[in-house]
Design a protein around this motif. Sequence first.
Motif, PDB file in Angstrom:
ATOM      1  N   ALA A  81      30.287  16.159   4.752  1.00 19.00           N
ATOM      2  CA  ALA A  81      30.512  15.205   3.666  1.00 19.00           C
ATOM      3  C   ALA A  81      29.214  14.829   2.944  1.00 19.00           C
ATOM      4  CB  ALA A  81      31.188  13.958   4.223  1.00 19.00           C
ATOM      5  N   ASP A  82      28.180  14.497   3.705  1.00 16.76           N
ATOM      6  CA  ASP A  82      26.959  14.022   3.055  1.00 16.76           C
ATOM      7  C   ASP A  82      25.708  14.783   3.469  1.00 16.76           C
ATOM      8  OD1 ASP A  82      26.855  13.225   5.623  1.00 16.76           O
ATOM      9  OD2 ASP A  82      26.336  11.139   5.239  1.00 16.76           O
ATOM     10  N   GLN A  83      25.877  15.804   4.313  1.00 17.44           N
ATOM     11  CA  GLN A  83      24.687  16.561   4.709  1.00 17.44           C
ATOM     12  C   GLN A  83      25.003  18.027   4.940  1.00 17.44           C
ATOM     13  OE1 GLN A  83      23.095  15.252   8.456  1.00 17.44           O
ATOM     14  NE2 GLN A  83      25.091  15.100   9.430  1.00 17.44           N
ATOM     15  N   PRO A 129      20.035  16.037   3.646  1.00 15.83           N
ATOM     16  CA  PRO A 129      21.036  15.270   2.894  1.00 15.83           C
ATOM     17  C   PRO A 129      21.480  16.071   1.670  1.00 15.83           C
ATOM     18  CG  PRO A 129      18.888  14.146   2.890  1.00 15.83           C
ATOM     19  CD  PRO A 129      18.704  15.421   3.640  1.00 15.83           C
ATOM     20  N   LEU A 130      22.757  16.040   1.358  1.00 17.50           N
ATOM     21  CA  LEU A 130      23.233  16.723   0.155  1.00 17.50           C
ATOM     22  C   LEU A 130      22.747  15.955  -1.068  1.00 17.50           C
ATOM     23  CD1 LEU A 130      26.879  17.782   1.065  1.00 17.50           C
ATOM     24  CD2 LEU A 130      24.823  19.193   0.951  1.00 17.50           C
ATOM     25  N   SER A 137      24.195  15.167  -3.645  1.00 13.51           N
ATOM     26  CA  SER A 137      25.168  14.209  -4.162  1.00 13.51           C
ATOM     27  C   SER A 137      25.239  12.945  -3.307  1.00 13.51           C
ATOM     28  CB  SER A 137      26.547  14.865  -4.199  1.00 13.51           C
ATOM     29  OG  SER A 137      26.833  15.379  -2.917  1.00 13.51           O
ATOM     30  N   ALA A 138      24.755  13.044  -2.044  1.00 14.19           N
ATOM     31  CA  ALA A 138      24.874  11.891  -1.152  1.00 14.19           C
ATOM     32  C   ALA A 138      23.766  10.881  -1.437  1.00 14.19           C
ATOM     33  CB  ALA A 138      24.771  12.354   0.305  1.00 14.19           C
ATOM     34  N   ALA A 139      24.121   9.604  -1.293  1.00  9.66           N
ATOM     35  CA  ALA A 139      23.145   8.551  -1.606  1.00  9.66           C
ATOM     36  C   ALA A 139      22.275   8.266  -0.390  1.00  9.66           C
ATOM     37  CB  ALA A 139      23.866   7.293  -2.055  1.00  9.66           C
ATOM     38  N   VAL A 140      21.602   9.307   0.120  1.00 10.91           N
ATOM     39  CA  VAL A 140      20.739   9.105   1.270  1.00 10.91           C
ATOM     40  C   VAL A 140      19.305   9.133   0.781  1.00 10.91           C
ATOM     41  CG1 VAL A 140      20.024  10.030   3.508  1.00 10.91           C
ATOM     42  CG2 VAL A 140      22.399  10.259   2.763  1.00 10.91           C
TER      43      VAL A 140
END
Length: 229
Positions: free
Chosen positions: A145-147, A220-221, A223-226
């Motif tokens: 999902a996020d990574q 982290p992708l 698009s992810a807010a990391v």
Amino acid sequence: MSAVSHELRTPLTTLRMHAEMLQEGLVAPERLPVFYDDLAHESVRLSRLVENVLAVAQLEEGRRVLQLRPGDLAAQIRDIVDDQARHVERRGFPPVELALPDEPVTVRSDPQAVEQILVNLLDNALKYAADARAAGLRVELAALADQAILRVQDRGPGIPEADRDRVFDRFYRVARERDAHTPGTGLGLALVRELARGHGGDAVAAARPGGGAELQVRFPLASAAVRPT
Ligand code: ADP
């Protein structure tokens, strides 16, 4: 310093002795291919060692700032594995099994750092899983999902659970009878982790299901807010 100097000495000695023997015509023609192979192998080892030492020093002194730009991590990984194909073959391994998602995996990454990460992990797998070379190596990229998780897997002895965190410390090497003569400085995985963290990700060691080592690097992708740490 002494760990690094010691490691520099072996390839330098081989290079010098081989060069002198060639110079003096002491190598029978049928042994030349082996000689050239040894020369190539030792010079690659030497330059990678020097690159690792420089990279660790640059990061430590804050002289290297990763240049993170959005790009397709899957394509970068494919190119790096392609570039390493001859090196892998020379070490007697079958071609690396590559498992990449069909879709691009967009990550903010520094391509040179990604290459240093993957080359170090492949070098370790070639080194420590040499006895299990017939089983080959596997490189996988999975997008969650996020990574994105990069996995490099071998069928060698694996990394004992008690050492799985410490192998990322500078100069730490697993004390194992079988590795007593395996060259190394203990800098490779420290660099891998620092570079992964520079991307806002991390690197961890795991046991590969069915036996062997699995080194994971998380990114982290884009698009992810990391936020990078
Ligand atoms: P080096 O290979 O120069 O000793 P690294 O920092 O790359 O240093 O690795 C640290 C230690 O982790 C190695 O000395 C080895 O004991 C262990 N290790 C790393 N990769 C593997 C692997 N694929 N299989 C088994 N052990 C490994």
